[in-house]
Design a protein around this motif. Structure first.
Motif, PDB file in Angstrom:
ATOM      1  N   VAL A  31      49.831  26.164 -45.177  1.00 52.96           N
ATOM      2  CA  VAL A  31      49.995  27.606 -44.975  1.00 52.96           C
ATOM      3  C   VAL A  31      50.334  28.291 -46.296  1.00 52.96           C
ATOM      4  O   VAL A  31      49.777  29.344 -46.632  1.00 52.96           O
ATOM      5  CB  VAL A  31      51.102  27.895 -43.933  1.00 52.96           C
ATOM      6  N   VAL A  32      51.227  27.677 -47.062  1.00 53.75           N
ATOM      7  CA  VAL A  32      51.652  28.267 -48.336  1.00 53.75           C
ATOM      8  C   VAL A  32      50.472  28.396 -49.293  1.00 53.75           C
ATOM      9  O   VAL A  32      50.285  29.429 -49.947  1.00 53.75           O
ATOM     10  CB  VAL A  32      52.777  27.425 -48.971  1.00 53.75           C
ATOM     11  N   PHE A  33      49.651  27.358 -49.366  1.00 61.05           N
ATOM     12  CA  PHE A  33      48.489  27.437 -50.246  1.00 61.05           C
ATOM     13  C   PHE A  33      47.464  28.427 -49.717  1.00 61.05           C
ATOM     14  O   PHE A  33      46.745  29.061 -50.492  1.00 61.05           O
ATOM     15  CB  PHE A  33      47.865  26.049 -50.416  1.00 61.05           C
ATOM     16  N   ALA A 145      45.042  21.315 -36.742  1.00 61.95           N
ATOM     17  CA  ALA A 145      46.320  21.808 -37.274  1.00 61.95           C
ATOM     18  C   ALA A 145      46.161  22.301 -38.708  1.00 61.95           C
ATOM     19  O   ALA A 145      46.657  23.378 -39.075  1.00 61.95           O
ATOM     20  CB  ALA A 145      47.374  20.701 -37.202  1.00 61.95           C
ATOM     21  N   LEU A 146      45.462  21.530 -39.525  1.00 60.04           N
ATOM     22  CA  LEU A 146      45.264  21.907 -40.926  1.00 60.04           C
ATOM     23  C   LEU A 146      44.375  23.137 -41.052  1.00 60.04           C
ATOM     24  O   LEU A 146      44.657  24.046 -41.845  1.00 60.04           O
ATOM     25  CB  LEU A 146      44.650  20.729 -41.691  1.00 60.04           C
ATOM     26  N   TRP A 147      43.303  23.175 -40.278  1.00 58.14           N
ATOM     27  CA  TRP A 147      42.379  24.317 -40.312  1.00 58.14           C
ATOM     28  C   TRP A 147      43.077  25.598 -39.864  1.00 58.14           C
ATOM     29  O   TRP A 147      42.928  26.652 -40.497  1.00 58.14           O
ATOM     30  CB  TRP A 147      41.181  24.013 -39.416  1.00 58.14           C
ATOM     31  N   SER A 148      43.855  25.503 -38.790  1.00 60.76           N
ATOM     32  CA  SER A 148      44.577  26.678 -38.292  1.00 60.76           C
ATOM     33  C   SER A 148      45.576  27.179 -39.333  1.00 60.76           C
ATOM     34  O   SER A 148      45.712  28.388 -39.552  1.00 60.76           O
ATOM     35  CB  SER A 148      45.315  26.336 -36.990  1.00 60.76           C
ATOM     36  N   SER A 149      46.264  26.242 -39.968  1.00 55.27           N
ATOM     37  CA  SER A 149      47.272  26.615 -40.967  1.00 55.27           C
ATOM     38  C   SER A 149      46.630  27.264 -42.184  1.00 55.27           C
ATOM     39  O   SER A 149      47.152  28.238 -42.732  1.00 55.27           O
ATOM     40  CB  SER A 149      48.061  25.372 -41.391  1.00 55.27           C
TER      41      SER A 149
END
Length: 238
Positions: A31-33, A145-149
């Motif tokens: 999310v931060v990136f 999860a990674l894609w959503s973030s």
């Protein structure tokens, strides 16, 4: 197909949910990136819809940052395509390593899973397979999860990106590298694996210094992969 092979190729809703929860901690850093990318894209001149669409449809952080460096009034299309392909060429190798388990899925599911494959969920799924456990739930659920973030972070960066304009200064650029290193350390331990990793690392370093930008990823993966394919470990017979 044996019952053991069917188990490893299992992709049920419970597996996907468990994979989603497992990758949530690392997703918080994604999310931060994403925020950093959203801010950088705004500063480059991309519109809000373009930024969100790029992160949602492309889902390739390093490649998206590279695109921003080439973006301008006149976009150099050929260099852009070559750059993006070079950065993402490792996905060809990821797909090849996953094929023994993905091939049992219907084609639509197979390609759907591959849409959200990234370094983190690929590494965790391969580690699960090496332990003889199902890994497709980790691959797909973790990928969601990674894609959503990443998509959420990119959207947040449009409006709140100034709060984290330089994640490198926070040391956040090391998170994914440390995570992948932990996957390696936690994997199979043998002289064969140690030598394969050393060859891959040395080849990647050589390519980093001597070859065009981003080619070190593919060179290191190919060197380690070829050695692993040639050097077949003999199984102990009891």
């Amino acid at each position: 197909m044996s019952s053991a092979e069917r188990l490893l190729s299992r992709l049920e809703s419970t597996d996907v949910w468990e994979g989603f929860k497992t990758l949530l901690p690392i997703s918080s850093f994604v999310v931060v990136f994403g925020v950093a990318f959203g801010l950088a894209a705004v500063q480059t001149g991309l519109g809000e819809i373009s930024i969100v669409a790029m992160s949602t449809l492309v889902f390739a952080g390093a490649a998206q940052f590279a695109v921003l460096k080439l973006w301008g009034e006149h976009v150099p299309l050929i260099p852009l395509i070559i750059t993006v392909f070079a950065i993402n060429a490792r996905h060809l190798l990821m797909g090849a390593t996953l094929y023994p388990w993905l091939r049992e899925l219907p084609r639509a599911k197979r390609y759907g899973v591959m849409l959200v494959v990234s370094d983190a969920n690929w590494a965790m799924s391969m580690q699960a397979f090496s332990r003889g456990e199902p890994g497709l739930g980790l691959l797909f659920g973790g990928g969601i999860a990674l894609w959503s973030s990443w998509s959420l972070g990119s959207w947040m960066g449009i409006y709140f990106g100034s709060a984290i304009h330089d994640p490198v200064s926070w040391g956040l650029d090391m998170v994914m590298g440390c995570f992948l290193l932990a996957m390696v350390v936690g994997g199979q331990k043998s002289l064969r694996m140690l030598i394969i990793w050393i060859v891959a690392a040395c080849s990647s370093l050589w390519a980093y210094w001597c070859l065009p930008e981003n080619s070190h990823v593919v060179v290191g993966a190919l060197a380690g992969g070829v050695l692993g394919a040639v050097w077949i470990e003999k199984k102990n017979e009891h």
